[in-house]
Structures are given as C-alpha cells and as structure tokens.
Write a protein that holds these residues in place. Structure first.
Motif, PDB file in Angstrom:
ATOM      1  N   VAL A 213       0.845  -1.199   0.000  1.00  0.00           N
ATOM      2  CA  VAL A 213       0.000   0.000   0.000  1.00  0.00           C
ATOM      3  C   VAL A 213       0.885   1.255   0.000  1.00  0.00           C
TER       4      VAL A 213
ATOM      5  N   TYR B  27       7.033   5.962   4.970  1.00  0.00           N
ATOM      6  CA  TYR B  27       6.873   7.016   3.969  1.00  0.00           C
ATOM      7  C   TYR B  27       8.245   7.531   3.523  1.00  0.00           C
TER       8      TYR B  27
ATOM      9  N   LYS C 250       7.727   8.943  -0.145  1.00  0.00           N
ATOM     10  CA  LYS C 250       6.333   9.325  -0.374  1.00  0.00           C
ATOM     11  C   LYS C 250       5.915  10.363   0.664  1.00  0.00           C
TER      12      LYS C 250
ATOM     13  N   PRO D 214      -0.483  10.502   2.343  1.00  0.00           N
ATOM     14  CA  PRO D 214      -1.700  10.982   1.679  1.00  0.00           C
ATOM     15  C   PRO D 214      -2.407  12.010   2.550  1.00  0.00           C
TER      16      PRO D 214
ATOM     17  N   GLY E  25      -0.491   4.763  -1.031  1.00  0.00           N
ATOM     18  CA  GLY E  25      -1.686   4.716  -0.197  1.00  0.00           C
ATOM     19  C   GLY E  25      -1.399   5.069   1.250  1.00  0.00           C
ATOM     20  N   ALA E  26      -2.442   5.408   1.971  1.00  0.00           N
ATOM     21  CA  ALA E  26      -2.335   5.749   3.395  1.00  0.00           C
ATOM     22  C   ALA E  26      -2.137   4.487   4.221  1.00  0.00           C
TER      23      ALA E  26
END
Length: 178
Positions: free
Chosen positions: A133, A153, A158, A161, A138-139
């Motif tokens: 994910v 993250y 990333k 989110p 994705g969160a």
C-alpha cells in the motif's frame, strides 16, 4: 511464565502490537524477538525494527525487545522461555502455525505455543500489505504505529496521503500569483 513473540516485524503493524499488548497480560514477561532471516530482503535493518518496536511498546512494562537468528526454540531455551506467542489471522495461518508448533515441540518438548486470534479489525493486516500500500502511495497511518508510518513514507520517498508537500505548496502559491 516467560514467552517469546518471534517475527520479522518488517514493519511492525497494529496487528502485531495488538498481540503484544494482549500477550503481555497473559505472561510475566514477553520478549519480542526480531528474526534475522537471511532468506528475506527486509525494508528496515534489524536495529531500526528494534527501535520502532521499542518506541511503540514503551507503555508496556513487561516487554523486552531483542533479535536472534537460527531456531526459535533454541533462542527460547537461551531466554528461559516456556511459551511461544503466535497470532492467527485466517485459516491458512492456522495450518502453517500448527505445523510449526508441532515441529517446535519435537525440538523442545517443554515449549508450548499459545495462539491468539487477531482482533477482527486487524484480520486482513500483514507487513506485506502495509509495504505494498505504501509503495503505491496509499495511506498506512491506520495500519501501523505513527513512528513506523513516518519511517515507511521516508523509505518509499512518499508524502503521506492528505499531507501537502512543500513543493506542491510552492507550486500552488506561484500559480495563484499569476
């Protein structure tokens, strides 16, 4: 009674944390033992996984965190543990875990495996799911402790989110000026 909760914990999830918290109420002490598995390529080094676990279990007084390689039962023997703590999510987990429990019993007769059914809200959750994910943006904040989400993250470069990155913020500001 002393128990070992072995696993790769790469990363530790809220499902793992649920088992640790509930197991800590059943045993005098629980050693969360991070397995150094040479056949897996982990996302985080063992030292970082230990630190992640240390941070999110600091509220549990009878927990120790350690790492090991080799046979879990040999590690349990060295730690003076008489129980292995294992979480079960789905039926396929049970088949694999039961086979492992029987094998461990043949290697160390005095060891017992204690299975805890994962809480319903975490029955789908695995470290692999979390990594997949996150890798696709994705969160994961509802799947892992906050400190671990931050590390993941960062690992995948990333932005969480819902968070506005400084780059996006400056682009938006610049376009408003035009």
């Amino acid at each position: 009674m002393r128990a070992i909760y072995p696993g790769s914990f790469d990363p530790i999830t809220l499902g793992h944390l649920d088992i640790i918290e509930r197991g800590s109420k059943l045993f005098d002490s629980v050693v969360v033992a991070v397995l150094c598995n040479p056949s897996k390529k982990p996302l985080f080094p063992v030292s970082q996984r230990i630190e992640q676990i240390r941070i999110c279990t600091q509220h549990i007084p009878n927990i120790e965190i350690d790492s090991f390689d080799g046979l879990t039962v040999e590690y349990a023997r060295l730690q003076g543990a008489t129980a292995l703590l294992r979480g079960l999510r789905v039926l396929s987990d049970f088949e694999k875990e039961l086979q492992m429990a029987h094998t461990n019993k043949t290697l160390m007769d005095e060891i017992e495996t204690v299975f805890l059914a994962t809480s319903n809200q975490y029955s789908f959750l695995s470290s692999s799911v979390v990594k997949e994910v996150a890798q696709f943006g994705g969160a994961i904040d509802h799947l892992v402790p906050e400190n671990v989400a931050h590390n993941i993250y960062q690992c995948y470069n990333k932005t969480p989110p819902g968070a506005v990155s400084s780059t996006m913020s400056s682009v938006t500001t610049t376009s408003r000026k035009l």
